[in-house]
Scaffold this motif. Sequence first.
Motif, PDB file in Angstrom:
ATOM      1  N   ASP A  99       0.944  -1.021   0.092  1.00  0.00           N
ATOM      2  CA  ASP A  99       0.027  -0.034  -0.049  1.00  0.00           C
ATOM      3  C   ASP A  99       0.854   1.412  -0.099  1.00  0.00           C
ATOM      4  OD1 ASP A  99       0.677   0.519   2.441  1.00  0.00           O
ATOM      5  OD2 ASP A  99      -0.614  -0.458   3.486  1.00  0.00           O
ATOM      6  N   THR A 100       0.325   2.363  -0.006  1.00  0.00           N
ATOM      7  CA  THR A 100       0.916   3.380  -0.569  1.00  0.00           C
ATOM      8  C   THR A 100       2.026   3.909   0.950  1.00  0.00           C
ATOM      9  OG1 THR A 100      -0.784   4.496  -1.427  1.00  0.00           O
ATOM     10  CG2 THR A 100       0.936   6.012  -0.954  1.00  0.00           C
ATOM     11  N   LEU A 101       1.590   3.603   2.034  1.00  0.00           N
ATOM     12  CA  LEU A 101       2.230   3.798   3.395  1.00  0.00           C
ATOM     13  C   LEU A 101       3.539   3.198   3.419  1.00  0.00           C
ATOM     14  CD1 LEU A 101       2.469   6.083   5.560  1.00  0.00           C
ATOM     15  CD2 LEU A 101       0.935   4.558   7.055  1.00  0.00           C
ATOM     16  N   GLN A 102       3.312   1.757   2.822  1.00  0.00           N
ATOM     17  CA  GLN A 102       4.353   0.882   3.001  1.00  0.00           C
ATOM     18  C   GLN A 102       5.415   1.444   2.088  1.00  0.00           C
ATOM     19  OE1 GLN A 102       2.026  -2.618   2.413  1.00  0.00           O
ATOM     20  NE2 GLN A 102       2.502  -3.328   4.353  1.00  0.00           N
ATOM     21  N   ALA A 103       4.999   1.592   0.837  1.00  0.00           N
ATOM     22  CA  ALA A 103       5.794   2.415  -0.159  1.00  0.00           C
ATOM     23  C   ALA A 103       6.470   3.518   0.338  1.00  0.00           C
ATOM     24  CB  ALA A 103       5.169   2.547  -1.583  1.00  0.00           C
ATOM     25  N   ALA A 104       6.048   4.587   0.887  1.00  0.00           N
ATOM     26  CA  ALA A 104       6.473   5.795   1.363  1.00  0.00           C
ATOM     27  C   ALA A 104       7.582   5.641   2.532  1.00  0.00           C
ATOM     28  CB  ALA A 104       5.305   6.587   2.290  1.00  0.00           C
ATOM     29  N   TRP A 105       7.423   4.408   3.099  1.00  0.00           N
ATOM     30  CA  TRP A 105       8.644   4.248   4.334  1.00  0.00           C
ATOM     31  C   TRP A 105       9.849   3.653   3.717  1.00  0.00           C
ATOM     32  CZ3 TRP A 105       8.214   6.686   8.447  1.00  0.00           C
ATOM     33  CH2 TRP A 105       7.054   6.667   9.199  1.00  0.00           C
ATOM     34  N   ARG A 106       9.727   2.894   2.554  1.00  0.00           N
ATOM     35  CA  ARG A 106      10.909   2.436   1.754  1.00  0.00           C
ATOM     36  C   ARG A 106      11.420   3.753   0.926  1.00  0.00           C
ATOM     37  NH1 ARG A 106       7.617  -1.269   3.142  1.00  0.00           N
ATOM     38  NH2 ARG A 106       8.129  -3.357   3.229  1.00  0.00           N
ATOM     39  N   MET A 107      10.815   4.557   0.366  1.00  0.00           N
ATOM     40  CA  MET A 107      11.366   5.737  -0.370  1.00  0.00           C
ATOM     41  C   MET A 107      11.828   6.596   0.639  1.00  0.00           C
ATOM     42  SD  MET A 107       8.263   6.285  -3.372  1.00  0.00           S
ATOM     43  CE  MET A 107       9.415   7.351  -4.282  1.00  0.00           C
ATOM     44  N   LEU A 108      11.523   6.878   1.892  1.00  0.00           N
ATOM     45  CA  LEU A 108      11.941   7.734   2.907  1.00  0.00           C
ATOM     46  C   LEU A 108      13.417   7.635   3.130  1.00  0.00           C
ATOM     47  CD1 LEU A 108      11.345   9.969   4.652  1.00  0.00           C
ATOM     48  CD2 LEU A 108      10.603   8.409   6.524  1.00  0.00           C
ATOM     49  N   VAL A 109      13.962   6.201   2.919  1.00  0.00           N
ATOM     50  CA  VAL A 109      15.208   5.828   3.194  1.00  0.00           C
ATOM     51  C   VAL A 109      16.191   6.482   2.108  1.00  0.00           C
ATOM     52  CG1 VAL A 109      16.959   4.125   2.682  1.00  0.00           C
ATOM     53  CG2 VAL A 109      14.702   3.467   3.757  1.00  0.00           C
ATOM     54  N   VAL A 110      15.632   6.792   0.891  1.00  0.00           N
ATOM     55  CA  VAL A 110      16.454   7.621   0.068  1.00  0.00           C
ATOM     56  C   VAL A 110      16.636   9.052   0.507  1.00  0.00           C
ATOM     57  CG1 VAL A 110      16.587   8.345  -2.214  1.00  0.00           C
ATOM     58  CG2 VAL A 110      15.837   6.132  -1.811  1.00  0.00           C
ATOM     59  N   THR A 111      15.300   9.783   0.768  1.00  0.00           N
ATOM     60  CA  THR A 111      15.294  11.143   1.023  1.00  0.00           C
ATOM     61  C   THR A 111      15.913  11.402   2.374  1.00  0.00           C
ATOM     62  OG1 THR A 111      12.934  10.829   1.599  1.00  0.00           O
ATOM     63  CG2 THR A 111      13.471  11.860  -0.878  1.00  0.00           C
ATOM     64  N   ALA A 112      15.785  10.527   3.228  1.00  0.00           N
ATOM     65  CA  ALA A 112      16.401  10.964   4.642  1.00  0.00           C
ATOM     66  C   ALA A 112      17.937  10.832   4.717  1.00  0.00           C
ATOM     67  CB  ALA A 112      15.657   9.644   5.819  1.00  0.00           C
ATOM     68  N   CYS A 113      18.269   9.806   4.040  1.00  0.00           N
ATOM     69  CA  CYS A 113      19.939   9.792   3.923  1.00  0.00           C
ATOM     70  C   CYS A 113      20.358  11.026   3.171  1.00  0.00           C
ATOM     71  CB  CYS A 113      20.018   8.442   3.078  1.00  0.00           C
ATOM     72  SG  CYS A 113      19.819   7.122   4.172  1.00  0.00           S
ATOM     73  N   ALA A 114      19.586  11.489   2.204  1.00  0.00           N
ATOM     74  CA  ALA A 114      20.339  12.913   1.532  1.00  0.00           C
ATOM     75  C   ALA A 114      19.990  14.090   2.521  1.00  0.00           C
ATOM     76  CB  ALA A 114      19.123  12.981   0.242  1.00  0.00           C
ATOM     77  N   ILE A 115      19.142  14.016   3.159  1.00  0.00           N
ATOM     78  CA  ILE A 115      18.879  15.201   4.092  1.00  0.00           C
ATOM     79  C   ILE A 115      19.966  15.107   5.221  1.00  0.00           C
ATOM     80  CG2 ILE A 115      17.471  16.111   6.003  1.00  0.00           C
ATOM     81  CD1 ILE A 115      15.048  15.376   4.345  1.00  0.00           C
ATOM     82  N   LEU A 116      20.057  13.900   5.702  1.00  0.00           N
ATOM     83  CA  LEU A 116      21.372  13.643   6.781  1.00  0.00           C
ATOM     84  C   LEU A 116      22.611  14.160   6.164  1.00  0.00           C
ATOM     85  CD1 LEU A 116      21.622  12.273   9.585  1.00  0.00           C
ATOM     86  CD2 LEU A 116      22.474  10.314   8.136  1.00  0.00           C
ATOM     87  N   VAL A 117      22.898  14.087   4.843  1.00  0.00           N
ATOM     88  CA  VAL A 117      24.230  14.210   4.156  1.00  0.00           C
ATOM     89  C   VAL A 117      24.178  15.711   3.954  1.00  0.00           C
ATOM     90  CG1 VAL A 117      25.720  14.023   2.525  1.00  0.00           C
ATOM     91  CG2 VAL A 117      24.973  12.131   3.737  1.00  0.00           C
ATOM     92  N   GLY A 118      22.940  16.443   3.643  1.00  0.00           N
ATOM     93  CA  GLY A 118      23.125  17.673   3.084  1.00  0.00           C
ATOM     94  C   GLY A 118      23.980  18.757   3.919  1.00  0.00           C
ATOM     95  N   GLY A 119      23.535  18.828   5.386  1.00  0.00           N
ATOM     96  CA  GLY A 119      24.181  19.747   6.150  1.00  0.00           C
ATOM     97  C   GLY A 119      25.437  19.570   6.303  1.00  0.00           C
TER      98      GLY A 119
END
Length: 553
Positions: A303-323
Amino acid sequence: MNVTTPASGPADRRVATLVMACLGVFVAYLPVTTVAVSLPAVQSALGATTAQLSWVQDAFVLPMAAFILTAGVVGDVHGRKKVFQAGLLFSAAGAAVALAAQSVQVLWVGQALAGLGAATLLPTTLALISHAVPDHRERGKFIGLWATSLMAALAVGPIVAGVILDHFAWRWIYLLAIPVSLLATVFAARLLTDSRAPYERRLDWPGQITATVAVTALVYGVIEGGADSFTAPKVLAALAVAVVSGVAFVLAERRSDSPMLDLALFRSPAFTATTLVAMITFLGLIGFFFLLSLYFGLVQQLDTLQAAWRMLVVTACAILVGGPVGRLMHRVSARVLITGGLLVVAASLFSLVGVDADTSFVGLAWRLAPLGLGLGAVMTPMTATAVASVPHHLAGMAAAGNNAFRQLGGALGPAVLGALLTTRALDSFPGHLADAGLTGAAQERIVTAADHGGLGAVAGLDLGADTGRAMGAVGDAFLDGLRLCLTVAGSLTLLAAVVALVLLRRPRSAGTGHTQVAASGRTGGAAPDEAAAVATVTAHRSSAGQQPGGTTR
C-alpha cells in the motif's frame, strides 16, 4: 527600487529570506513524490494507462522546465518578491484543480498549474538568496539549507500521501499545498525584500516561445514513442519540431540584446558541468521515483504508506548528508564532492538491478541508502557552484538556467525510463505468461489488455483461478523493464560523474591586463571563478553591443 522591509538589519533580512526561500522550494517540490507514490491509486480510480500516468508526472515537470527561464526574467524585470508570491498562488490553484479532478485530463491541468507555480518559485528563491547574501562563501551555506528543504519535500511527500490514502481518496493528497501556499504568500508580503536585476532586462519572447515548443515536443515525442512506436509519424514529427525549435532557440538567444539565457554562461566550465550534471541526475532521480512507485504497487503489492517508508530511506539519507556537505564545501572541492556523490549513486542504481518481487525491506534499504547519501553529496555543491561560477549580477540567470536544465531532465525521466520500461516489459510479457502456463486464448486476452492499457490493466481483468499466475507474469515482465531502466540510469550517472571530473577543475586567476581589470571592476572582489566568468560574459556582451553594468536597484 527595493521595497522597504520591516526587518531590523541585514542579518534579519537574510534569515527572513532564507525561511521564505526554503518554504517556497518545499511547496515547489512537495507534489513530486506525493504524486509519485499515489500513481497506483490514481490509475485504479481513473482507469489511466501507463502513458497517461507518465503525463500525470510530466504535466507537472514539463512547465517547470519550459517556464523557469521566463520566470527568472520576469523576476529580474518586475521584482522577485512579486513573482515569488505569484508562484505560491499558482501552486495553490493547481492543487485546488487537482483536488476536484474527476478525470485524468483535469488532473493534468491541475498538475500543469502547480508545475507553473514551481517554475516560478525555483529561480526566484535562489535569486532572492543571491541578492540577500552576496558573499559566495556564506551563500553556499544558505544554498545548502535550500537544497535540504528541497529534499525534505521529497521525503515528506510519500508519508503525507500514505497517511491520506489509508483513510481518504487519492485526491486529498493535494489539500496540504493549498493552506501552506496561501499562508506563505501572506508572510512573504511582510518578510521579504523585493529586488530586481542590477542591469536592464526585457522579456525575450522569441526565446521563450522556441524553448517551450522544443521542450514540449521533445517530451511528447519520447512519451508517445514509448507508448506506440518511435517510427510513428506523430512521434517523428514531434522530435523534428523539437530539433528545429532547439536550433531556433540558440539562434534567438545569440541575436537577442536581452537573452533569456545568455549562452556566454556556458563558457564557464563550472556552470556547464553543473548544468549537465543537474539534467542527467534529475533524469535518473525523477524517473527512478516514478518506476519505484510502480514497483512497490505492481510487483510487491504494497500500500502507499508501506511504499512511502521505503522511499523515505532515500530522502532521509540525502537530508542527513546535506548539512555536513554544506560545511565541507570550503574544505573539499566541488569536483570531489560531486564526482564522488555521483559514483555512489551509480553504484546504488546498479545494485538495485538485483531486486525481485520478494526483496525484503532490509534488502532494499541497503541498496537505497547509498542512493540518498550520494544525492545529498551532490545537490548542494551542484547548485552552489552553478550560482558562484558566474558574476553576481548574473546569479539569477544562472540559477534559472541550472534549474531549467534540471527540470528538463526531470521531465524526460518518467518519459525516457517509462518508454524503456514499457517496451521491454511488453516484449517479455508473453514469454512469462507461457512460463506460468497461460497460453492460447487466455494469453491473447491478457496480452491485448496490457498492450492497450499497460501492465496495470491486467489487474482489472476477471481471470478467475488464473489471476495469481497472470499477476506473477506481470511482476516478472515489469522486473525485466526495471532492470533495463536501472542499468540505463546507472550508466547516465556514470556519464555525469565523468563530466564533473573533467570540467570541474580548480579555478585559475582571471587573467592579466585589461581582462583582469574588467573582471575585478565588475565583481567588486568576487571569487576568481566569478571574476573569470565576468570577463567572459563582459566580452560577449560588448561584442553584441550590450551593457552588462548598472547599479543595484
